[in-house]
Design an enzyme around this catalytic site. Structure first.
Site, PDB file in Angstrom:
ATOM      1  N   GLY A  10       0.854  -1.344  -0.150  1.00 55.94           N
ATOM      2  CA  GLY A  10       0.106  -0.165   0.023  1.00 55.94           C
ATOM      3  C   GLY A  10       0.815   1.092  -0.067  1.00 55.94           C
ATOM      4  N   ALA A  16       2.658   4.067   5.029  1.00 58.44           N
ATOM      5  CA  ALA A  16       3.725   3.326   4.075  1.00 58.44           C
ATOM      6  C   ALA A  16       4.498   4.289   3.365  1.00 58.44           C
ATOM      7  CB  ALA A  16       2.801   2.681   2.870  1.00 58.44           C
ATOM      8  N   ARG A  35      -3.136  -0.205  -5.811  1.00 62.78           N
ATOM      9  CA  ARG A  35      -4.258  -1.076  -6.177  1.00 62.78           C
ATOM     10  C   ARG A  35      -4.240  -0.658  -7.629  1.00 62.78           C
ATOM     11  NH1 ARG A  35      -9.370  -0.107  -2.315  1.00 62.78           N
ATOM     12  NH2 ARG A  35      -8.612   1.459  -1.185  1.00 62.78           N
ATOM     13  N   LYS A  40       0.722   4.888  -9.164  1.00 61.79           N
ATOM     14  CA  LYS A  40       2.276   4.977  -8.782  1.00 61.79           C
ATOM     15  C   LYS A  40       3.204   6.472  -9.036  1.00 61.79           C
ATOM     16  CE  LYS A  40       6.338   4.090 -11.802  1.00 61.79           C
ATOM     17  NZ  LYS A  40       7.042   3.160 -12.942  1.00 61.79           N
ATOM     18  N   ASP A  64      -4.410  -5.908  -5.117  1.00 57.78           N
ATOM     19  CA  ASP A  64      -5.449  -5.485  -4.213  1.00 57.78           C
ATOM     20  C   ASP A  64      -5.956  -6.622  -2.905  1.00 57.78           C
ATOM     21  OD1 ASP A  64      -8.356  -4.996  -3.264  1.00 57.78           O
ATOM     22  OD2 ASP A  64      -8.400  -3.535  -4.887  1.00 57.78           O
ATOM     23  N   LEU A  65      -6.122  -5.909  -2.021  1.00 60.14           N
ATOM     24  CA  LEU A  65      -6.160  -6.939  -0.715  1.00 60.14           C
ATOM     25  C   LEU A  65      -7.557  -7.960  -0.942  1.00 60.14           C
ATOM     26  CD1 LEU A  65      -6.030  -4.362   2.064  1.00 60.14           C
ATOM     27  CD2 LEU A  65      -4.186  -5.979   1.402  1.00 60.14           C
ATOM     28  N   LYS A 161      -9.620  -4.311  12.578  1.00 60.83           N
ATOM     29  CA  LYS A 161      -8.119  -4.492  12.826  1.00 60.83           C
ATOM     30  C   LYS A 161      -8.021  -5.568  14.062  1.00 60.83           C
ATOM     31  CE  LYS A 161      -5.455  -2.142  11.683  1.00 60.83           C
ATOM     32  NZ  LYS A 161      -4.675  -2.465  10.178  1.00 60.83           N
ATOM     33  N   PRO A 186      -0.063   0.816  16.736  1.00 56.27           N
ATOM     34  CA  PRO A 186      -0.028   2.239  16.669  1.00 56.27           C
ATOM     35  C   PRO A 186      -1.293   2.848  17.328  1.00 56.27           C
ATOM     36  CG  PRO A 186       0.519   1.649  14.619  1.00 56.27           C
ATOM     37  CD  PRO A 186      -0.297   0.423  15.027  1.00 56.27           C
ATOM     38  N   SER A 201      -6.800  10.158   9.910  1.00 56.71           N
ATOM     39  CA  SER A 201      -6.352  10.564  11.218  1.00 56.71           C
ATOM     40  C   SER A 201      -6.132  11.977  11.350  1.00 56.71           C
ATOM     41  CB  SER A 201      -5.326   9.568  12.123  1.00 56.71           C
ATOM     42  OG  SER A 201      -4.250   9.552  11.070  1.00 56.71           O
TER      43      SER A 201
HETATM   44  P1  NAP Z   1      -4.108   5.473   4.887  1.00 53.69           P
HETATM   45  O1  NAP Z   1      -3.001   6.530   4.420  1.00 53.69           O
HETATM   46  O2  NAP Z   1      -5.439   5.373   4.610  1.00 53.69           O
HETATM   47  O3  NAP Z   1      -3.418   4.037   4.126  1.00 53.69           O
HETATM   48  C1  NAP Z   1      -4.314   2.746   3.766  1.00 53.69           C
HETATM   49  C2  NAP Z   1      -3.634   2.323   2.680  1.00 53.69           C
HETATM   50  O4  NAP Z   1      -4.274   1.039   2.280  1.00 53.69           O
HETATM   51  C3  NAP Z   1      -3.678   2.841   1.215  1.00 53.69           C
HETATM   52  O5  NAP Z   1      -2.241   2.571   0.524  1.00 53.69           O
HETATM   53  C4  NAP Z   1      -4.692   2.191   0.707  1.00 53.69           C
HETATM   54  O6  NAP Z   1      -4.702   2.235  -0.925  1.00 53.69           O
HETATM   55  C5  NAP Z   1      -4.588   0.769   0.933  1.00 53.69           C
HETATM   56  N1  NAP Z   1      -5.777  -0.074   0.935  1.00 53.69           N
HETATM   57  C6  NAP Z   1      -7.027   0.066   1.533  1.00 53.69           C
HETATM   58  N2  NAP Z   1      -7.861  -0.862   1.005  1.00 53.69           N
HETATM   59  C7  NAP Z   1      -6.981  -1.704   0.049  1.00 53.69           C
HETATM   60  C8  NAP Z   1      -7.297  -2.550  -0.718  1.00 53.69           C
HETATM   61  N3  NAP Z   1      -8.519  -3.407  -0.503  1.00 53.69           N
HETATM   62  N4  NAP Z   1      -6.285  -3.130  -1.535  1.00 53.69           N
HETATM   63  C9  NAP Z   1      -5.113  -2.655  -1.466  1.00 53.69           C
HETATM   64  N5  NAP Z   1      -4.764  -1.583  -0.612  1.00 53.69           N
HETATM   65  C10 NAP Z   1      -5.826  -0.935   0.083  1.00 53.69           C
HETATM   66  O7  NAP Z   1      -4.009   5.114   6.193  1.00 53.69           O
HETATM   67  P2  NAP Z   1      -2.580   4.927   7.415  1.00 53.69           P
HETATM   68  O8  NAP Z   1      -2.862   5.800   8.284  1.00 53.69           O
HETATM   69  O9  NAP Z   1      -1.338   5.083   6.413  1.00 53.69           O
HETATM   70  O10 NAP Z   1      -2.812   3.269   7.519  1.00 53.69           O
HETATM   71  C11 NAP Z   1      -1.976   2.293   7.426  1.00 53.69           C
HETATM   72  C12 NAP Z   1      -2.051   1.290   8.421  1.00 53.69           C
HETATM   73  O11 NAP Z   1      -1.785   1.907   9.803  1.00 53.69           O
HETATM   74  C13 NAP Z   1      -3.342   0.664   8.250  1.00 53.69           C
HETATM   75  O12 NAP Z   1      -3.103  -0.939   8.558  1.00 53.69           O
HETATM   76  C14 NAP Z   1      -4.077   1.308   9.629  1.00 53.69           C
HETATM   77  O13 NAP Z   1      -5.133   0.387  10.122  1.00 53.69           O
HETATM   78  C15 NAP Z   1      -2.866   1.436  10.584  1.00 53.69           C
HETATM   79  N6  NAP Z   1      -3.138   2.354  11.578  1.00 53.69           N
HETATM   80  C16 NAP Z   1      -3.401   3.722  11.332  1.00 53.69           C
HETATM   81  C17 NAP Z   1      -3.587   4.593  12.456  1.00 53.69           C
HETATM   82  C18 NAP Z   1      -3.841   6.082  11.979  1.00 53.69           C
HETATM   83  O14 NAP Z   1      -4.072   6.783  12.945  1.00 53.69           O
HETATM   84  N7  NAP Z   1      -3.426   6.688  10.851  1.00 53.69           N
HETATM   85  C19 NAP Z   1      -3.678   4.340  13.680  1.00 53.69           C
HETATM   86  C20 NAP Z   1      -3.491   3.051  13.830  1.00 53.69           C
HETATM   87  C21 NAP Z   1      -3.145   2.052  13.010  1.00 53.69           C
HETATM   88  P3  NAP Z   1      -5.555   3.334  -1.552  1.00 53.69           P
HETATM   89  O15 NAP Z   1      -4.609   4.562  -1.362  1.00 53.69           O
HETATM   90  O16 NAP Z   1      -5.518   2.860  -3.046  1.00 53.69           O
HETATM   91  O17 NAP Z   1      -6.989   3.575  -1.070  1.00 53.69           O
END
Ligand code: NAP
Length: 320
Positions: A10, A16, A35, A40, A64-65, A161, A186, A201
């Protein structure tokens, strides 16, 4: 120059992109999934804005997941996998399965592909959502021994989660073979949006408060951690021998209500105060207590203060 290759799932995500940035800076070669290949350029542009001149060491794969396609190619030749991707929408979906199924089945797809490719260790990005949402006892100090029970009637994201992390550990017990798993949990992740890549967030809390869309303090507090420290703990857990089979809470010291976030921004960035509502403090009994002692002791991981994470997030949206 390190020879190791790491898959970060992702690449378009907030966590990421910071993780990829740090890996590239440390000399790793990075595979990442998107996805669709149309995304890219978003990743390349963000890395260029972050001053990364070595985008030749990043390779893109479409996956894709929700589908088996692409994962075997993405993981081929990788020593480590950081499975960061998971749906994290700002709004509650109509059907919880919209989040639960990709979170759980996506994690299993990545783990299966990683085992089949002979990956040494996978680090899964879970969340405090998988730790702290089945216990409301005031003053309780959450540690890695705590679990959110999937059946507790929580929001879909929280359940997704807990269910995904549990499925990952169950998979490892039965089918993990020689591969190792570490998990990062986190709390609310803040810090700078990189090259326009933000997340729910930051968008919900920082812009919601600064733009005056949040007009009342919700009756809870949150742990806060900076995205740069979250990237760092993923890499530490990837490398440290003792991290195998362990989960690690990732939080800075203390917790904040939305009123605390607003008060901090008003004080330190008064130029942003104009549209902000007057948010009322929450009762002391609502402050959540979360220990990051395990990561400090085992991984020598130390998060920067929560205030720095919040202000860096605000500064990346509203240039100081
Ligand atoms: P984010 O910016 O929304 O990133 C989510 C990523 O998952 C994006 O790259 C998204 O791709 C991808 N994704 C979602 N559905 C998908 C699917 N069906 N197939 C492939 N890729 C998919 O959120 P983030 O904050 O970086 O979150 C990253 C991780 O940290 C997640 O596991 C989240 O649960 C965890 N987390 C986040 C927080 C927080 O406060 N941000 C706190 C605790 C844990 P697209 O760009 O294509 O949508």
């Amino acid at each position: 120059m390190k020879q190791e290759k790491v898959l970060v799932t992702g690449g378009t995500g907030f966590v990421a992109i910071h993780t990829i940035q740090q890996l590239l800076q440390q000399g790793y070669t990075v595979n990442t999934t998107v996805r669709t290949m149309q995304k890219k350029d978003v990743v390349v542009k963000a890395l260029q804005e972050a001053g990364i001149a070595h985008t030749g060491r990043i390779h893109f794969f479409e996956a894709d997941l929700n589908s088996n396609a692409g994962w075997a190619a993405a993981v081929a030749g990788c020593r480590y996998v950081l499975h960061v991707a998971s749906p994290f929408p700002a709004a509650e979906p109509e059907n919880p399965d919209e989040l639960i199924i990709p979170a759980r089945d996506g994690a299993l797809r990545v783990l299966k592909a990683a085992v089949a490719a002979g990956v040494q260790r996978t680090v899964l990005t879970s969340s405090f959502a998988a730790v702290g949402y089945s216990n409301n006892t005031p003053g309780y100090v959450f540690t890695e021994s705590d679990w959110t029970q999937p059946e507790t009637p929580n929001r879909a994201y929280i359940r997704s989660k807990a269910i995904a992390e549990k499925a990952a550990w169950d998979f490892m017990e039965k089918e993990g073979g020689d591969m190792e798993l570490s998990v990062i949990n986190p709390v609310g992740i803040f810090g700078p949006a990189l090259g326009g890549i933000s997340s729910a967030s930051l968008d919900t809390v920082i812009t919601g408060i600064v733009e005056g869309q949040i007009t009342e303090t919700p009756p809870f507090t949150m742990g806060v951690v900076d995205v740069r420290d979250v990237a760092d703990i993923h890499i530490k857990a990837m490398l440290h021998p003792a991290a195998a089979g362990e989960r690690f809470l990732a939080t800075s010291e203390g917790a904040m209500s939305f009123a605390d976030v607003a008060a901090l921004i008003k004080k330190e960035r008064p130029q942003l105060a104009g549209r902000m509502a007057d948010l009322q403090p929450v009762d002391n009994s609502l402050y959540v207590h979360i220990s990051a002692a395990k990561a400090a002791k085992m991984l020598n991981w130390h998060a920067r203060p929560k205030e720095e994470a919040i202000l860096a997030g605000a500064d990346s949206f509203y240039k100081p």
